[in-house]
Design a protein around this motif. Structure first.
Motif, PDB file in Angstrom:
ATOM      1  N   TYR A  73       0.837  -1.208   0.000  1.00  0.00           N
ATOM      2  CA  TYR A  73       0.000   0.000   0.000  1.00  0.00           C
ATOM      3  C   TYR A  73       0.871   1.258   0.000  1.00  0.00           C
ATOM      4  N   GLN A  74       1.880   1.286   0.855  1.00  0.00           N
ATOM      5  CA  GLN A  74       2.758   2.450   0.953  1.00  0.00           C
ATOM      6  C   GLN A  74       3.572   2.643  -0.323  1.00  0.00           C
ATOM      7  N   GLU A  75       4.081   1.542  -0.871  1.00  0.00           N
ATOM      8  CA  GLU A  75       4.921   1.641  -2.068  1.00  0.00           C
ATOM      9  C   GLU A  75       4.121   2.094  -3.282  1.00  0.00           C
ATOM     10  N   ILE A  76       2.906   1.581  -3.433  1.00  0.00           N
ATOM     11  CA  ILE A  76       2.071   2.023  -4.555  1.00  0.00           C
ATOM     12  C   ILE A  76       1.707   3.498  -4.385  1.00  0.00           C
ATOM     13  N   GLY A  77       1.466   3.911  -3.136  1.00  0.00           N
ATOM     14  CA  GLY A  77       1.205   5.323  -2.868  1.00  0.00           C
ATOM     15  C   GLY A  77       2.366   6.206  -3.297  1.00  0.00           C
ATOM     16  N   LYS A  78       3.586   5.751  -3.044  1.00  0.00           N
ATOM     17  CA  LYS A  78       4.772   6.517  -3.456  1.00  0.00           C
ATOM     18  C   LYS A  78       4.893   6.559  -4.975  1.00  0.00           C
ATOM     19  N   ILE A  79       4.639   5.411  -5.617  1.00  0.00           N
ATOM     20  CA  ILE A  79       4.708   5.368  -7.082  1.00  0.00           C
ATOM     21  C   ILE A  79       3.695   6.340  -7.685  1.00  0.00           C
ATOM     22  N   ASN A  83       2.669  10.620  -1.676  1.00  0.00           N
ATOM     23  CA  ASN A  83       3.453  11.035  -0.513  1.00  0.00           C
ATOM     24  C   ASN A  83       3.896  12.489  -0.626  1.00  0.00           C
ATOM     25  N   LYS A  84       3.406  13.176  -1.663  1.00  0.00           N
ATOM     26  CA  LYS A  84       3.743  14.581  -1.882  1.00  0.00           C
ATOM     27  C   LYS A  84       2.499  15.448  -1.693  1.00  0.00           C
ATOM     28  N   THR A  85       2.697  16.756  -1.674  1.00  0.00           N
ATOM     29  CA  THR A  85       1.588  17.706  -1.603  1.00  0.00           C
ATOM     30  C   THR A  85       1.584  18.556  -2.866  1.00  0.00           C
ATOM     31  N   TYR A  86       0.399  18.713  -3.448  1.00  0.00           N
ATOM     32  CA  TYR A  86       0.253  19.505  -4.672  1.00  0.00           C
ATOM     33  C   TYR A  86      -0.710  20.665  -4.408  1.00  0.00           C
ATOM     34  N   THR A  87      -0.294  21.870  -4.746  1.00  0.00           N
ATOM     35  CA  THR A  87      -1.178  23.030  -4.623  1.00  0.00           C
ATOM     36  C   THR A  87      -2.065  23.102  -5.859  1.00  0.00           C
ATOM     37  N   ILE A 107      -7.848  16.573   0.142  1.00  0.00           N
ATOM     38  CA  ILE A 107      -6.707  16.979   0.957  1.00  0.00           C
ATOM     39  C   ILE A 107      -6.008  15.769   1.562  1.00  0.00           C
ATOM     40  N   LYS A 108      -6.763  14.714   1.799  1.00  0.00           N
ATOM     41  CA  LYS A 108      -6.206  13.503   2.412  1.00  0.00           C
ATOM     42  C   LYS A 108      -5.070  12.925   1.589  1.00  0.00           C
ATOM     43  N   TYR A 109      -5.181  12.997   0.271  1.00  0.00           N
ATOM     44  CA  TYR A 109      -4.164  12.432  -0.609  1.00  0.00           C
ATOM     45  C   TYR A 109      -3.177  13.473  -1.123  1.00  0.00           C
ATOM     46  N   GLY A 110      -3.129  14.637  -0.464  1.00  0.00           N
ATOM     47  CA  GLY A 110      -2.070  15.586  -0.745  1.00  0.00           C
ATOM     48  C   GLY A 110      -2.386  16.683  -1.743  1.00  0.00           C
ATOM     49  N   PHE A 111      -3.672  16.829  -2.115  1.00  0.00           N
ATOM     50  CA  PHE A 111      -4.040  17.875  -3.056  1.00  0.00           C
ATOM     51  C   PHE A 111      -4.623  19.055  -2.269  1.00  0.00           C
ATOM     52  N   LYS A 112      -3.826  20.070  -2.109  1.00  0.00           N
ATOM     53  CA  LYS A 112      -4.207  21.224  -1.288  1.00  0.00           C
ATOM     54  C   LYS A 112      -4.910  22.267  -2.148  1.00  0.00           C
ATOM     55  N   LEU A 113      -6.208  22.407  -1.941  1.00  0.00           N
ATOM     56  CA  LEU A 113      -6.985  23.372  -2.710  1.00  0.00           C
ATOM     57  C   LEU A 113      -6.753  24.772  -2.152  1.00  0.00           C
ATOM     58  N   ASN A 146       1.059  32.073  -5.353  1.00  0.00           N
ATOM     59  CA  ASN A 146       0.894  30.904  -4.482  1.00  0.00           C
ATOM     60  C   ASN A 146       1.564  29.641  -5.022  1.00  0.00           C
ATOM     61  N   LYS A 147       2.315  29.782  -6.119  1.00  0.00           N
ATOM     62  CA  LYS A 147       3.054  28.653  -6.706  1.00  0.00           C
ATOM     63  C   LYS A 147       2.143  27.441  -6.932  1.00  0.00           C
ATOM     64  N   VAL A 148       1.028  27.691  -7.583  1.00  0.00           N
ATOM     65  CA  VAL A 148       0.043  26.635  -7.842  1.00  0.00           C
ATOM     66  C   VAL A 148       0.588  25.663  -8.892  1.00  0.00           C
ATOM     67  N   GLU A 149       0.429  24.364  -8.624  1.00  0.00           N
ATOM     68  CA  GLU A 149       0.983  23.336  -9.507  1.00  0.00           C
ATOM     69  C   GLU A 149      -0.057  22.697 -10.427  1.00  0.00           C
ATOM     70  N   ILE A 150      -1.314  22.620  -9.960  1.00  0.00           N
ATOM     71  CA  ILE A 150      -2.354  21.927 -10.726  1.00  0.00           C
ATOM     72  C   ILE A 150      -3.579  22.826 -10.881  1.00  0.00           C
ATOM     73  N   GLY A 151      -4.069  22.897 -12.114  1.00  0.00           N
ATOM     74  CA  GLY A 151      -5.321  23.594 -12.370  1.00  0.00           C
ATOM     75  C   GLY A 151      -6.407  22.596 -12.725  1.00  0.00           C
ATOM     76  N   ILE A 152      -7.571  22.747 -12.109  1.00  0.00           N
ATOM     77  CA  ILE A 152      -8.694  21.841 -12.347  1.00  0.00           C
ATOM     78  C   ILE A 152      -9.769  22.612 -13.110  1.00  0.00           C
ATOM     79  N   ILE A 153     -10.035  22.174 -14.331  1.00  0.00           N
ATOM     80  CA  ILE A 153     -10.984  22.890 -15.188  1.00  0.00           C
ATOM     81  C   ILE A 153     -12.370  22.277 -15.062  1.00  0.00           C
TER      82      ILE A 153
END
Length: 215
Positions: A73-79, A83-87, A107-113, A146-153
């Motif tokens: 579970y942990q290794e697939i999560g890393k792949i 394990n990172k945070t994305y703005t 937010i649980k999986y690291g996507f910070k809105l 805010n150094k945003v990394e991902i845009g959701i359209i």
């Protein structure tokens, strides 16, 4: 150490989230060891397919033991990069945009809105989960600040390409596109298109085929 999985097929990559979800369910049930045969019965892939998929990323299982559920579970999560945070920001704060903003695992999986954007004056100034809905005119300035990394359209298809180009010009790293149109951006920007209607049409096809067979 960075690992290179660039040669792994997208078909395998697209199966990883399903593995991750089922492994999470097993951990919640306090199952800590499982064989490929047992995993096959749960997921629906063949045991051989499971072993082949996981072998693409290194040796996880042990013959005679199976897989350590927590480790896998942990290794697939890393792949998957979980394990990172994305703005992130959402463009289009209508029903779909608000639904995504309220998605509990976001937010649980690291996507910070960070913010939502719209052109509708009735929405601008409102808050969703204490996050402001801002005027679309401020999109580029906000992304830069805010150094945003991902845009959701989540816009209508007529404006999705224009929004995608604005996101690309603002140097986002990825776009999650829910508009019912394929957008075009420079190849260095990762795009994941989610066409809800296509999934619905597949369901319609399968229902129709079943009715034809029964008829």
């Amino acid at each position: 150490m960075n690992r290179d999985f660039s040669n792994v097929s997208m078909a395998v990559i697209r199966r990883l989230p399903k593995y991750h979800r089922y492994l999470k369910d097993l951990l919640e049930k306090e199952v800590y060891r499982i064989s490929s045969r047992e995993l096959s019965k749960l997921i629906g892939f063949t045991a051989s397919q499971i072993r082949q998929d996981l072998n693409c990323f290194g040796g996880f299982g042990q013959q005679g033991y199976g897989y350590n559920v927590e480790e896998l579970y942990q290794e697939i999560g890393k792949i998957l990069g979980l394990n990172k945070t994305y703005t992130t920001v959402i463009i289009g704060a209508g029903n779909l945009g608000q639904a995504i903003a309220n998605y509990p695992s976001f937010i649980k999986y690291g996507f910070k809105l960070m913010g939502l954007f719209d052109i509708n004056p009735k929405l601008i100034g409102m808050k969703i989960r204490d996050i402001d809905i801002l005027d679309l005119d401020y999109l580029e300035e906000y992304i830069s600040k805010n150094k945003v990394e991902i845009g959701i359209i989540c816009t209508p298809k007529e404006v999705a390409q224009e929004v995608a180009e604005r996101l690309a010009d603002s140097n986002v790293k990825g776009i999650w596109n829910f508009a019912p149109v394929d957008i075009k951006v420079p190849k260095e920007i990762i795009v994941e298109n989610v066409h809800l209607s296509e999934s619905l049409f597949i369901l319609s096809y399968l229902l129709n085929e079943k009715e034809n067979l029964q008829g």
